[in-house]
Design an enzyme around this catalytic site. Structure first.
Site, PDB file in Angstrom:
ATOM      1  N   LYS A   9       0.831  -1.206   0.000  1.00  0.00           N
ATOM      2  CA  LYS A   9       0.000   0.000   0.000  1.00  0.00           C
ATOM      3  C   LYS A   9       0.872   1.266   0.000  1.00  0.00           C
ATOM      4  CE  LYS A   9      -3.916  -2.376   2.156  1.00  0.00           C
ATOM      5  NZ  LYS A   9      -4.969  -2.351   3.223  1.00  0.00           N
ATOM      6  N   PHE A  57     -15.656   3.591   6.384  1.00  0.00           N
ATOM      7  CA  PHE A  57     -14.285   3.990   6.060  1.00  0.00           C
ATOM      8  C   PHE A  57     -13.986   3.979   4.561  1.00  0.00           C
ATOM      9  CE2 PHE A  57     -14.229  -0.588   7.197  1.00  0.00           C
ATOM     10  CZ  PHE A  57     -13.702  -1.132   6.036  1.00  0.00           C
ATOM     11  N   ARG A  85      -2.225 -14.308   4.457  1.00  0.00           N
ATOM     12  CA  ARG A  85      -3.047 -13.653   5.490  1.00  0.00           C
ATOM     13  C   ARG A  85      -2.377 -13.784   6.855  1.00  0.00           C
ATOM     14  NH1 ARG A  85      -7.123 -10.277   3.996  1.00  0.00           N
ATOM     15  NH2 ARG A  85      -8.125 -10.774   5.969  1.00  0.00           N
ATOM     16  N   THR A  91      -5.820  -6.956  10.651  1.00  0.00           N
ATOM     17  CA  THR A  91      -6.081  -5.684   9.959  1.00  0.00           C
ATOM     18  C   THR A  91      -5.592  -4.498  10.791  1.00  0.00           C
ATOM     19  OG1 THR A  91      -8.060  -6.700   9.036  1.00  0.00           O
ATOM     20  CG2 THR A  91      -7.897  -4.308   8.859  1.00  0.00           C
ATOM     21  N   ARG A 102       2.264  -6.563   9.356  1.00  0.00           N
ATOM     22  CA  ARG A 102       1.552  -5.409   9.908  1.00  0.00           C
ATOM     23  C   ARG A 102       2.058  -5.027  11.292  1.00  0.00           C
ATOM     24  NH1 ARG A 102      -4.320  -7.103   7.392  1.00  0.00           N
ATOM     25  NH2 ARG A 102      -4.257  -5.732   5.556  1.00  0.00           N
ATOM     26  N   ASN A 112      -2.224   0.183   6.729  1.00  0.00           N
ATOM     27  CA  ASN A 112      -1.729  -1.069   7.307  1.00  0.00           C
ATOM     28  C   ASN A 112      -0.841  -1.879   6.362  1.00  0.00           C
ATOM     29  OD1 ASN A 112      -3.702  -1.962   5.609  1.00  0.00           O
ATOM     30  ND2 ASN A 112      -4.956  -2.960   7.171  1.00  0.00           N
ATOM     31  N   HIS A 115      -1.955  -5.570   1.461  1.00  0.00           N
ATOM     32  CA  HIS A 115      -3.232  -6.237   1.201  1.00  0.00           C
ATOM     33  C   HIS A 115      -2.966  -7.670   0.794  1.00  0.00           C
ATOM     34  CE1 HIS A 115      -7.036  -7.399  -0.663  1.00  0.00           C
ATOM     35  NE2 HIS A 115      -6.311  -7.855  -1.656  1.00  0.00           N
TER      36      HIS A 115
HETATM   37  P1  ATP Z   1      -7.098  -6.017   2.963  1.00  0.00           P
HETATM   38  O1  ATP Z   1      -8.423  -6.333   2.307  1.00  0.00           O
HETATM   39  O2  ATP Z   1      -6.552  -4.655   2.543  1.00  0.00           O
HETATM   40  O3  ATP Z   1      -6.109  -7.118   2.784  1.00  0.00           O
HETATM   41  P2  ATP Z   1      -8.159  -6.853   5.493  1.00  0.00           P
HETATM   42  O4  ATP Z   1      -8.752  -7.975   4.695  1.00  0.00           O
HETATM   43  O5  ATP Z   1      -7.301  -7.198   6.658  1.00  0.00           O
HETATM   44  O6  ATP Z   1      -7.320  -5.904   4.545  1.00  0.00           O
HETATM   45  P3  ATP Z   1     -10.707  -5.511   5.310  1.00  0.00           P
HETATM   46  O7  ATP Z   1     -11.751  -5.672   6.339  1.00  0.00           O
HETATM   47  O8  ATP Z   1     -10.861  -6.215   4.006  1.00  0.00           O
HETATM   48  O9  ATP Z   1      -9.305  -5.867   5.992  1.00  0.00           O
HETATM   49  O10 ATP Z   1     -10.546  -3.957   5.049  1.00  0.00           O
HETATM   50  C1  ATP Z   1      -9.901  -3.469   3.889  1.00  0.00           C
HETATM   51  C2  ATP Z   1      -8.997  -2.332   4.266  1.00  0.00           C
HETATM   52  O11 ATP Z   1      -9.796  -1.232   4.690  1.00  0.00           O
HETATM   53  C3  ATP Z   1      -8.074  -2.581   5.466  1.00  0.00           C
HETATM   54  O12 ATP Z   1      -6.899  -3.266   5.140  1.00  0.00           O
HETATM   55  C4  ATP Z   1      -7.768  -1.187   5.919  1.00  0.00           C
HETATM   56  O13 ATP Z   1      -6.814  -0.545   5.078  1.00  0.00           O
HETATM   57  C5  ATP Z   1      -9.129  -0.515   5.719  1.00  0.00           C
HETATM   58  N1  ATP Z   1      -9.941  -0.592   6.936  1.00  0.00           N
HETATM   59  C6  ATP Z   1     -10.561  -1.679   7.449  1.00  0.00           C
HETATM   60  N2  ATP Z   1     -11.239  -1.397   8.570  1.00  0.00           N
HETATM   61  C7  ATP Z   1     -11.051  -0.060   8.778  1.00  0.00           C
HETATM   62  C8  ATP Z   1     -11.483   0.863   9.763  1.00  0.00           C
HETATM   63  N3  ATP Z   1     -12.281   0.475  10.785  1.00  0.00           N
HETATM   64  N4  ATP Z   1     -11.080   2.149   9.652  1.00  0.00           N
HETATM   65  C9  ATP Z   1     -10.307   2.557   8.634  1.00  0.00           C
HETATM   66  N5  ATP Z   1      -9.856   1.739   7.665  1.00  0.00           N
HETATM   67  C10 ATP Z   1     -10.223   0.452   7.730  1.00  0.00           C
HETATM   68 MG    MG Z   2      -9.860  -7.665   2.916  1.00  0.00          MG
END
Ligand code: ATP
Ligand code: MG
Length: 137
Positions: A9, A57, A85, A91, A102, A112, A115
């Site tokens: 990212k 968000f 993962r 996350t 992370r 974070n 992805h």
């Molecule tokens: P990714 O899909 O990026 O691999 P993830 O699967 O761990 O991450 P998701 O729930 O899919 O998490 O959320 C996608 C992305 O949105 C997160 O990686 C983060 O950058 C952002 N995000 C998630 N939750 C929040 C939140 N509560 N506030 C702000 N940003 C968030």
């Molecule tokens: Mg995700």
């Protein structure tokens, strides 16, 4: 062998941590099948994260993801999806385990670092979103 999709990212690239994160991936047994650096528009970020369109968000996330260059890549390994993962960690970096990307590099729940696809169907969609067939031949 399984393929998964990953993004370094904008925070990772901005902080000069690209090489360090790639090294962790390679040390964990992932082969980089394809990789490229690009910048995406807010609209392109919205298409990628369309599953989150209704989340509070979403606007902030798509602004962040379009805020600077990223690296998109296809990683190969046995059990690549689940193993990436695990290597990424939670996350929210506050909840990420020691030794995860992370825990080491993420600054916040939004910025974070990385992805990773969360299932076979999402990996197929995400690889196809950024890579053409000839880039993976
Ligand atoms: P990714 O899909 O990026 O691999 P993830 O699967 O761990 O991450 P998701 O729930 O899919 O998490 O959320 C996608 C992305 O949105 C997160 O990686 C983060 O950058 C952002 N995000 C998630 N939750 C929040 C939140 N509560 N506030 C702000 N940003 C968030
Ligand atoms: Mg995700």
């Amino acid at each position: 062998m399984q393929r998964t999709f990953s993004i370094l990212k904008p925070d990772t690239v901005r902080k000069g941590q690209t090489g360090a994160v790639l090294a962790m991936m390679e040390a964990a047994g992932f082969r980089i099948a394809a990789i490229k650096k690009l910048s995406i528009s807010k609209q392109q970020a919205a298409g990628f994260y369309a599953v989150h369109a209704q989340r509070s968000f979403f606007d902030s996330l798509t602004t962040f993801m379009s805020s600077g260059p990223i690296f998109v890549m296809v990683l190969e390994k046995e059990n690549a999806i689940a193993d990436l993962r695990k290597l990424m960690g939670a996350t929210n970096p506050a909840n990420a385990e020691e030794g995860t990307i992370r825990k080491k590099f993420a600054g916040s729940i939004e910025e974070n670092a990385v992805h990773g696809s969360d299932a076979e169907e999402t990996a197929a969609f995400e690889i196809g979103y950024f890579f053409a067939g000839y880039e993976l031949a």
